[in-house]
Design a protein around this motif. Structure first.
Motif, PDB file in Angstrom:
ATOM      1  N   TYR A 174      13.195   3.598  -2.054  1.00  0.00           N
ATOM      2  CA  TYR A 174      12.288   3.904  -0.941  1.00  0.00           C
ATOM      3  C   TYR A 174      11.175   2.871  -0.816  1.00  0.00           C
ATOM      4  O   TYR A 174      10.671   2.632   0.285  1.00  0.00           O
ATOM      5  CB  TYR A 174      11.678   5.298  -1.081  1.00  0.00           C
ATOM      6  N   GLY A 175      10.800   2.224  -1.918  1.00  0.00           N
ATOM      7  CA  GLY A 175       9.783   1.178  -1.829  1.00  0.00           C
ATOM      8  C   GLY A 175      10.170   0.076  -0.875  1.00  0.00           C
ATOM      9  O   GLY A 175       9.308  -0.583  -0.270  1.00  0.00           O
TER      10      GLY A 175
ATOM     11  N   ALA B 298       0.821  -1.215   0.000  1.00  0.00           N
ATOM     12  CA  ALA B 298       0.000   0.000   0.000  1.00  0.00           C
ATOM     13  C   ALA B 298       0.852   1.261   0.000  1.00  0.00           C
ATOM     14  O   ALA B 298       0.420   2.307  -0.493  1.00  0.00           O
ATOM     15  CB  ALA B 298      -0.926  -0.002   1.216  1.00  0.00           C
ATOM     16  N   VAL B 299       2.060   1.170   0.560  1.00  0.00           N
ATOM     17  CA  VAL B 299       2.904   2.366   0.640  1.00  0.00           C
ATOM     18  C   VAL B 299       3.342   2.824  -0.755  1.00  0.00           C
ATOM     19  O   VAL B 299       3.087   3.974  -1.142  1.00  0.00           O
ATOM     20  CB  VAL B 299       4.117   2.124   1.568  1.00  0.00           C
ATOM     21  N   PRO B 300       3.995   1.961  -1.555  1.00  0.00           N
ATOM     22  CA  PRO B 300       4.318   2.426  -2.914  1.00  0.00           C
ATOM     23  C   PRO B 300       3.096   2.620  -3.790  1.00  0.00           C
ATOM     24  O   PRO B 300       3.096   3.468  -4.684  1.00  0.00           O
ATOM     25  CB  PRO B 300       5.229   1.317  -3.462  1.00  0.00           C
TER      26      PRO B 300
ATOM     27  N   GLY C  80       8.498   2.080  -6.961  1.00  0.00           N
ATOM     28  CA  GLY C  80       8.327   1.777  -5.548  1.00  0.00           C
ATOM     29  C   GLY C  80       7.654   0.441  -5.300  1.00  0.00           C
ATOM     30  O   GLY C  80       7.975  -0.268  -4.331  1.00  0.00           O
ATOM     31  N   ILE C  81       6.711   0.058  -6.147  1.00  0.00           N
ATOM     32  CA  ILE C  81       6.068  -1.247  -6.018  1.00  0.00           C
ATOM     33  C   ILE C  81       7.093  -2.357  -6.201  1.00  0.00           C
ATOM     34  O   ILE C  81       7.126  -3.339  -5.445  1.00  0.00           O
ATOM     35  CB  ILE C  81       4.929  -1.392  -7.039  1.00  0.00           C
ATOM     36  N   VAL C  82       7.946  -2.199  -7.210  1.00  0.00           N
ATOM     37  CA  VAL C  82       9.013  -3.178  -7.430  1.00  0.00           C
ATOM     38  C   VAL C  82       9.918  -3.243  -6.197  1.00  0.00           C
ATOM     39  O   VAL C  82      10.263  -4.327  -5.700  1.00  0.00           O
ATOM     40  CB  VAL C  82       9.833  -2.809  -8.681  1.00  0.00           C
ATOM     41  N   GLY C  83      10.294  -2.075  -5.684  1.00  0.00           N
ATOM     42  CA  GLY C  83      11.169  -2.024  -4.520  1.00  0.00           C
ATOM     43  C   GLY C  83      10.565  -2.675  -3.292  1.00  0.00           C
ATOM     44  O   GLY C  83      11.278  -3.308  -2.501  1.00  0.00           O
ATOM     45  N   ASN C  84       9.245  -2.541  -3.121  1.00  0.00           N
ATOM     46  CA  ASN C  84       8.578  -3.142  -1.967  1.00  0.00           C
ATOM     47  C   ASN C  84       8.753  -4.659  -1.945  1.00  0.00           C
ATOM     48  O   ASN C  84       9.127  -5.250  -0.929  1.00  0.00           O
ATOM     49  CB  ASN C  84       7.098  -2.786  -1.992  1.00  0.00           C
ATOM     50  N   PHE C  85       8.491  -5.307  -3.063  1.00  0.00           N
ATOM     51  CA  PHE C  85       8.559  -6.768  -3.100  1.00  0.00           C
ATOM     52  C   PHE C  85      10.004  -7.272  -3.165  1.00  0.00           C
ATOM     53  O   PHE C  85      10.339  -8.288  -2.562  1.00  0.00           O
ATOM     54  CB  PHE C  85       7.727  -7.304  -4.266  1.00  0.00           C
TER      55      PHE C  85
ATOM     56  N   ALA D  57      19.035   0.174   0.067  1.00  0.00           N
ATOM     57  CA  ALA D  57      17.956   1.164  -0.006  1.00  0.00           C
ATOM     58  C   ALA D  57      18.483   2.554   0.348  1.00  0.00           C
ATOM     59  O   ALA D  57      18.240   3.533  -0.379  1.00  0.00           O
ATOM     60  CB  ALA D  57      16.813   0.765   0.926  1.00  0.00           C
ATOM     61  N   ALA D  58      19.206   2.656   1.466  1.00  0.00           N
ATOM     62  CA  ALA D  58      19.735   3.956   1.886  1.00  0.00           C
ATOM     63  C   ALA D  58      20.747   4.494   0.882  1.00  0.00           C
ATOM     64  O   ALA D  58      20.768   5.698   0.574  1.00  0.00           O
ATOM     65  CB  ALA D  58      20.377   3.835   3.263  1.00  0.00           C
ATOM     66  N   GLY D  59      21.599   3.618   0.351  1.00  0.00           N
ATOM     67  CA  GLY D  59      22.612   4.056  -0.594  1.00  0.00           C
ATOM     68  C   GLY D  59      22.016   4.602  -1.884  1.00  0.00           C
ATOM     69  O   GLY D  59      22.487   5.613  -2.428  1.00  0.00           O
ATOM     70  N   LEU D  60      20.974   3.945  -2.381  1.00  0.00           N
ATOM     71  CA  LEU D  60      20.338   4.412  -3.614  1.00  0.00           C
ATOM     72  C   LEU D  60      19.587   5.723  -3.400  1.00  0.00           C
ATOM     73  O   LEU D  60      19.554   6.582  -4.285  1.00  0.00           O
ATOM     74  CB  LEU D  60      19.394   3.336  -4.153  1.00  0.00           C
ATOM     75  N   ILE D  61      18.972   5.884  -2.215  1.00  0.00           N
ATOM     76  CA  ILE D  61      18.325   7.168  -1.908  1.00  0.00           C
ATOM     77  C   ILE D  61      19.380   8.272  -1.842  1.00  0.00           C
ATOM     78  O   ILE D  61      19.180   9.379  -2.371  1.00  0.00           O
ATOM     79  CB  ILE D  61      17.544   7.078  -0.584  1.00  0.00           C
ATOM     80  N   ALA D  62      20.517   7.980  -1.195  1.00  0.00           N
ATOM     81  CA  ALA D  62      21.594   8.968  -1.088  1.00  0.00           C
ATOM     82  C   ALA D  62      22.090   9.396  -2.466  1.00  0.00           C
ATOM     83  O   ALA D  62      22.234  10.596  -2.755  1.00  0.00           O
ATOM     84  CB  ALA D  62      22.751   8.390  -0.264  1.00  0.00           C
ATOM     85  N   ALA D  63      22.327   8.415  -3.323  1.00  0.00           N
ATOM     86  CA  ALA D  63      22.830   8.731  -4.663  1.00  0.00           C
ATOM     87  C   ALA D  63      21.808   9.513  -5.479  1.00  0.00           C
ATOM     88  O   ALA D  63      22.147  10.494  -6.157  1.00  0.00           O
ATOM     89  CB  ALA D  63      23.212   7.437  -5.379  1.00  0.00           C
TER      90      ALA D  63
END
Length: 409
Positions: free
Chosen positions: A324-325, A157-159, A270-275, A292-298
């Protein structure tokens, strides 16, 4: 649980039967409830400029619409959960959906920005209560073998709120005005309430969550480390993503239609990232949160460099969406493993920390935006996310992986 494992005449354990249709629909109803909440919570991101202009407030002040729900959710998560610990959880879920619908209709009818903020307080109380109860309900709605998959469905539901809610809200806002977008969300919330009344079974409290239990869980090293990771990653994300629409307008020079398309790409990723994140965190929790954190940072740090062009902006938003997903399911997993015997208490602490940091991130990003530039917001957010990578790699306990892969339910 909704069922038990059968044994065969030879003494072997037989695969559990499939979860009944009503149980699956109950999971879907909880997912739709969180979808409605997430969409309402982040809907102002795509409408920030329009709402701010209508009430003659700055983008930073309009960002309070993101700060208020997070602050109230952080406070209400433990307070409401403890205060209602002996009330049937189905009753509480339905009550929160009704409150959300009222909040949506109030902001749609608001004639003063203060009424908008009152509505966002109501949204915050809904978030704190509904998430704390709903995030850990999968085990009571489906067969044991389906719990992992049901949890992933709930957190999808989040993504989904990003891939469908925010772009759709932005589109409706551009077509018929931002107030119409909130009316649509109010109608959706009423529909989810009706579905819950039809399919969610009675859910008497399985364990009374008291303040003492929350304190015990909070004192554990695993919980404190989960708090640290959640704080850094969510702070970085919401300090930047809250103001992605002004960035796309001012730096990328994208129009409303293109911004809607960009947000759609972000949400789909984000849906892809969630699963993907849910599957990876089950085996490699530290790697999952580090990636996850590294990709958000970049992504955030590179937006001021590459985001001036449409291709660069959409590519980075896609990477950001995947990253972020994975964050909510990764964060919830770290909290759950710190207190496997107290899932609701773990969900309360997850919700409170997530939402408090959500609010702080939106507030910090707004302060930087009002005193600097939207590019500075992205750069500082990227640096904060990089700190989360460092923390995940060099510090904290190493949780065990789930080990056993869930069987099909």
């Amino acid at each position: 649980m909704t069922g038990t494992t059968a044994t065969t005449p030879t003494g072997r354990t037989a695969p559990p039967p499939r979860t009944p249709l009503r149980g699956r629909l109950a999971v879907v109803s909880v997912m739709l409830g969180i979808f409605s909440i997430v969409t309402t919570e982040i809907l102002p991101i795509g409408l920030l400029t329009s709402i701010g202009s209508d009430f003659a407030v700055s983008d930073g002040t309009a960002g309070l619409m993101m700060t208020m729900p997070g602050l109230l959710a952080a406070v209400s998560a433990p307070l409401v959960t403890v205060a209602t610990a002996r009330i049937d959880r189905r009753v509480m879920l339905c009550a929160f959906m009704l409150l959300l619908a009222l909040a949506d209709f109030l902001v749609a009818a608001a004639t003063d920005y203060r009424l908008v903020l009152v509505s966002r307080v109501m949204v915050g109380v809904t978030i704190g209560g509904f998430w704390s109860i709903g995030a850990g309900l999968a085990g009571r709605l489906v067969r044991p073998a389906s719990v992992g998959r049901a949890t992933a469905v709930i957190f999808s539901a989040v993504p989904l709120g990003s891939v469908l809610g925010v772009p759709a809200g932005t589109f409706v806002g551009g077509l018929a005005g931002w107030r119409t977008a909130f009316v649509v969300m109010g109608v959706l919330s009423v529909g989810v309430l009706v579905l819950m009344l039809l399919v969610v079974p009675p859910l008497p409290p399985a364990q009374v969550t008291r303040a003492r239990l929350l304190g015990t869980v909070l004192a554990r090293p695993g919980t404190r480390f989960a708090l640290l990771l959640t704080f850094l990653v969510v702070l970085a994300h919401f300090a930047t993503y809250t103001y992605v629409t002004p960035f796309l307008e001012q730096v990328t020079h994208a129009g409303p239609t293109l911004i809607t398309a960009f947000l759609l790409v972000y949400g789909a990723a984000g849906i892809v990232g969630n699963f993907v994140g849910g599957a990876l965190v089950a085996r490699r929790p530290r790697l999952a949160v580090s990636l996850a954190a590294g990709l958000i940072a970049a992504s955030a740090a590179l937006l001021p460099v590459l985001g001036g062009g449409e291709a660069g902006a959409v590519a980075l938003l896609a990477v950001w969406g995947v990253a972020y997903g994975a964050v909510p399911v990764c964060s919830q997993t770290w909290f759950a493993r710190a207190a496997p015997e107290a899932p609701e208490a773990a969900s309360v602490l997850f919700t409170a920390s997530f939402q408090a940091t959500f609010a702080l991130g939106a507030l910090a990003g707004g302060a930087v935006l009002d005193r600097g530039s939207v590019s500075a917001v992205m750069t500082l957010g990227g640096a904060t996310a990089a700190l989360a990578v460092v923390a995940a790699v060099v510090a904290g306990p190493r949780p065990r992986s789930l080990g056993v892969r869930e069987r099909r339910g």
